[in-house]
Scaffold this active site. Structure first.
Site, PDB file in Angstrom:
ATOM      1  N   TYR A 100       0.836  -1.208   0.000  1.00  0.00           N
ATOM      2  CA  TYR A 100       0.000   0.000   0.000  1.00  0.00           C
ATOM      3  C   TYR A 100       0.875   1.264   0.000  1.00  0.00           C
ATOM      4  O   TYR A 100       0.629   2.207  -0.767  1.00  0.00           O
ATOM      5  CB  TYR A 100      -0.908  -0.044   1.231  1.00  0.00           C
ATOM      6  CG  TYR A 100      -1.941   1.038   1.336  1.00  0.00           C
ATOM      7  CD1 TYR A 100      -3.084   1.027   0.533  1.00  0.00           C
ATOM      8  CD2 TYR A 100      -1.811   2.066   2.276  1.00  0.00           C
ATOM      9  CE1 TYR A 100      -4.051   2.010   0.655  1.00  0.00           C
ATOM     10  CE2 TYR A 100      -2.780   3.046   2.413  1.00  0.00           C
ATOM     11  CZ  TYR A 100      -3.896   3.024   1.598  1.00  0.00           C
ATOM     12  OH  TYR A 100      -4.861   3.994   1.724  1.00  0.00           O
TER      13      TYR A 100
ATOM     14  N   LYS B 166       1.013   4.121  -2.877  1.00  0.00           N
ATOM     15  CA  LYS B 166       0.650   5.519  -2.590  1.00  0.00           C
ATOM     16  C   LYS B 166       1.829   6.468  -2.835  1.00  0.00           C
ATOM     17  O   LYS B 166       1.650   7.582  -3.326  1.00  0.00           O
ATOM     18  CB  LYS B 166       0.125   5.643  -1.156  1.00  0.00           C
ATOM     19  CG  LYS B 166      -1.193   4.888  -0.914  1.00  0.00           C
ATOM     20  CD  LYS B 166      -2.289   5.301  -1.873  1.00  0.00           C
ATOM     21  CE  LYS B 166      -3.660   4.794  -1.480  1.00  0.00           C
ATOM     22  NZ  LYS B 166      -4.713   5.169  -2.433  1.00  0.00           N
TER      23      LYS B 166
HETATM   24  P1  NAP Z   1     -13.680   2.165   0.736  1.00  0.00           P
HETATM   25  O1  NAP Z   1     -14.708   2.709   1.652  1.00  0.00           O
HETATM   26  O2  NAP Z   1     -13.154   0.788   0.940  1.00  0.00           O
HETATM   27  O3  NAP Z   1     -14.239   2.314  -0.784  1.00  0.00           O
HETATM   28  C1  NAP Z   1     -13.416   1.936  -1.843  1.00  0.00           C
HETATM   29  C2  NAP Z   1     -14.096   2.224  -3.157  1.00  0.00           C
HETATM   30  O4  NAP Z   1     -13.172   1.840  -4.197  1.00  0.00           O
HETATM   31  C3  NAP Z   1     -15.359   1.408  -3.357  1.00  0.00           C
HETATM   32  O5  NAP Z   1     -16.331   2.156  -4.041  1.00  0.00           O
HETATM   33  C4  NAP Z   1     -14.881   0.241  -4.227  1.00  0.00           C
HETATM   34  O6  NAP Z   1     -15.865  -0.290  -5.107  1.00  0.00           O
HETATM   35  C5  NAP Z   1     -13.813   0.916  -5.064  1.00  0.00           C
HETATM   36  N1  NAP Z   1     -12.852  -0.054  -5.582  1.00  0.00           N
HETATM   37  C6  NAP Z   1     -11.972  -0.813  -4.903  1.00  0.00           C
HETATM   38  N2  NAP Z   1     -11.301  -1.618  -5.728  1.00  0.00           N
HETATM   39  C7  NAP Z   1     -11.769  -1.357  -6.973  1.00  0.00           C
HETATM   40  C8  NAP Z   1     -11.501  -1.884  -8.255  1.00  0.00           C
HETATM   41  N3  NAP Z   1     -10.572  -2.849  -8.442  1.00  0.00           N
HETATM   42  N4  NAP Z   1     -12.191  -1.390  -9.316  1.00  0.00           N
HETATM   43  C9  NAP Z   1     -13.128  -0.431  -9.150  1.00  0.00           C
HETATM   44  N5  NAP Z   1     -13.429   0.098  -7.967  1.00  0.00           N
HETATM   45  C10 NAP Z   1     -12.755  -0.353  -6.880  1.00  0.00           C
HETATM   46  O7  NAP Z   1     -12.363   3.086   0.717  1.00  0.00           O
HETATM   47  P2  NAP Z   1     -12.144   4.586   1.227  1.00  0.00           P
HETATM   48  O8  NAP Z   1     -11.747   4.535   2.639  1.00  0.00           O
HETATM   49  O9  NAP Z   1     -13.258   5.448   0.797  1.00  0.00           O
HETATM   50  O10 NAP Z   1     -10.810   4.960   0.408  1.00  0.00           O
HETATM   51  C11 NAP Z   1     -10.853   5.670  -0.810  1.00  0.00           C
HETATM   52  C12 NAP Z   1      -9.422   6.038  -1.198  1.00  0.00           C
HETATM   53  O11 NAP Z   1      -8.834   6.818  -0.152  1.00  0.00           O
HETATM   54  C13 NAP Z   1      -8.498   4.828  -1.383  1.00  0.00           C
HETATM   55  O12 NAP Z   1      -7.605   5.066  -2.447  1.00  0.00           O
HETATM   56  C14 NAP Z   1      -7.742   4.773  -0.084  1.00  0.00           C
HETATM   57  O13 NAP Z   1      -6.490   4.134  -0.213  1.00  0.00           O
HETATM   58  C15 NAP Z   1      -7.607   6.234   0.243  1.00  0.00           C
HETATM   59  N6  NAP Z   1      -7.385   6.490   1.659  1.00  0.00           N
HETATM   60  C16 NAP Z   1      -8.303   6.138   2.594  1.00  0.00           C
HETATM   61  C17 NAP Z   1      -8.023   6.392   3.934  1.00  0.00           C
HETATM   62  C18 NAP Z   1      -8.989   6.027   5.016  1.00  0.00           C
HETATM   63  O14 NAP Z   1      -8.616   6.203   6.195  1.00  0.00           O
HETATM   64  N7  NAP Z   1     -10.180   5.573   4.732  1.00  0.00           N
HETATM   65  C19 NAP Z   1      -6.811   6.988   4.297  1.00  0.00           C
HETATM   66  C20 NAP Z   1      -5.913   7.325   3.309  1.00  0.00           C
HETATM   67  C21 NAP Z   1      -6.198   7.088   1.985  1.00  0.00           C
HETATM   68  P3  NAP Z   1     -17.162  -1.117  -4.530  1.00  0.00           P
HETATM   69  O15 NAP Z   1     -17.987  -0.113  -3.785  1.00  0.00           O
HETATM   70  O16 NAP Z   1     -17.818  -1.597  -5.766  1.00  0.00           O
HETATM   71  O17 NAP Z   1     -16.585  -2.189  -3.671  1.00  0.00           O
END
Ligand code: NAP
Length: 248
Positions: A156, A160
């Site tokens: 990861y 990133k």
């Molecule tokens: P999340 O709630 O797990 O949602 C992830 C989204 O990405 C979902 O809509 C999922 O689709 C989609 N997705 C995952 N794999 C995919 C694929 N192979 N093809 C198409 N769509 C895909 O994640 P989140 O927390 O909102 O995170 C969003 C972004 O922010 C990510 O890049 C993550 O690394 C980054 N981020 C998050 C955090 C945190 O604390 N949450 C911190 C730093 C960075 P489905 O809905 O269809 O499953």
């Protein structure tokens, strides 16, 4: 926006839940047409329906962003339909954590292909019409883990950190064409991705966040919406950490 021709189009990957959903809803609130992309039709479809039922404009495409040929086909079809997509938000991401000695090659590949390669493929297919039009916005969602590293997240953090390097190169390639490329690096945000953390892990995390709270998806949507607007005209190649002061 007064006239349909001026309506900007934004594609958001991972728009089905969490941060991507908040970004899609926020950009829709600015009057943009939103192309919601996620793995499952049920999640991106529901967000597109929510936008439309509140008076906005949206469509949904279920797609595996790690599949480069599926991305190419979808982008071709979208450009055929719309001519131009003005704003690209590469947000889709997954984690598959393990200590490096226990990390399988599949978990390395899945995380790199979903989080990093997808940024390259979507940009490759959607940026050219932006450069021709001399206006475009690419916003890539990385993570503070790409800046600091984290034990158990070698895949990861590499993905990133890769997004940051890729974005800076793209910013230099596209700057003269008025297409900006910026990175938002969230800290710990309350979404499904972090709901798997134990209470013990959450307490430890809050201990290192000066603002003493986890972020919300809206905290990330707000800066992304600013970066997508004309108000960010002279900003490119930058990384914005949104983390309650955790990484300074
Ligand atoms: P999340 O709630 O797990 O949602 C992830 C989204 O990405 C979902 O809509 C999922 O689709 C989609 N997705 C995952 N794999 C995919 C694929 N192979 N093809 C198409 N769509 C895909 O994640 P989140 O927390 O909102 O995170 C969003 C972004 O922010 C990510 O890049 C993550 O690394 C980054 N981020 C998050 C955090 C945190 O604390 N949450 C911190 C730093 C960075 P489905 O809905 O269809 O499953």
């Amino acid at each position: 926006m007064s006239d349909q021709e001026d309506k900007k189009i934004a594609l958001v990957t991972g728009a089905g839940r969490g941060i991507g959903k908040a970004i899609a809803l926020s950009l829709a609130g600015e009057g943009y047409h939103i192309i919601c992309v996620s793995r499952s039709e049920s999640s991106c479809g529901a967000v597109a329906e929510e936008i439309v039922s509140s008076g906005g404009s949206a469509e949904a495409h279920a797609l595996d962003v790690s599949d480069a040929s599926a991305v190419e086909k979808t982008c071709e079809a979208l450009l055929e339909k719309h001519g131009l997509i003005n704003i690209l938000v590469n947000n889709a991401g997954i984690t598959k954590d393990n200590l490096v000695f226990r990390m399988g090659e599949e978990d390395w590949d899945a995380v790199l292909n979903t989080n990093l390669k997808s940024v390259f493929t979507f940009t490759k297919y959607l940026a050219r019409p932006m450069t021709r039009k001399r206006w475009g916005r690419i916003i890539n969602i990385a993570s503070v883990i790409g800046l600091t590293g984290n034990a158990g997240q070698a895949n990861y953090s590499a993905a990133k950190a890769g997004i940051i390097g890729l974005s800076k190169s793209l910013a230099k390639e596209f700057a003269a064409r008025n297409v900006t490329v910026n990175v938002v690096a969230p800290g710990f945000i309350e979404t499904d991705m972090t709901s798997i953390l134990s209470e013990e892990q959450k307490t430890a995390i809050l201990g290192v966040i000066p603002m003493k709270r986890m972020g919300t998806a809206s905290d990330i949507a707000n800066i992304t919406t600013f970066l997508a607007s004309n108000k960010s005209d002279y900003i490119t190649g930058q990384v914005f950490t949104v983390d309650g002061g955790m990484v300074m």
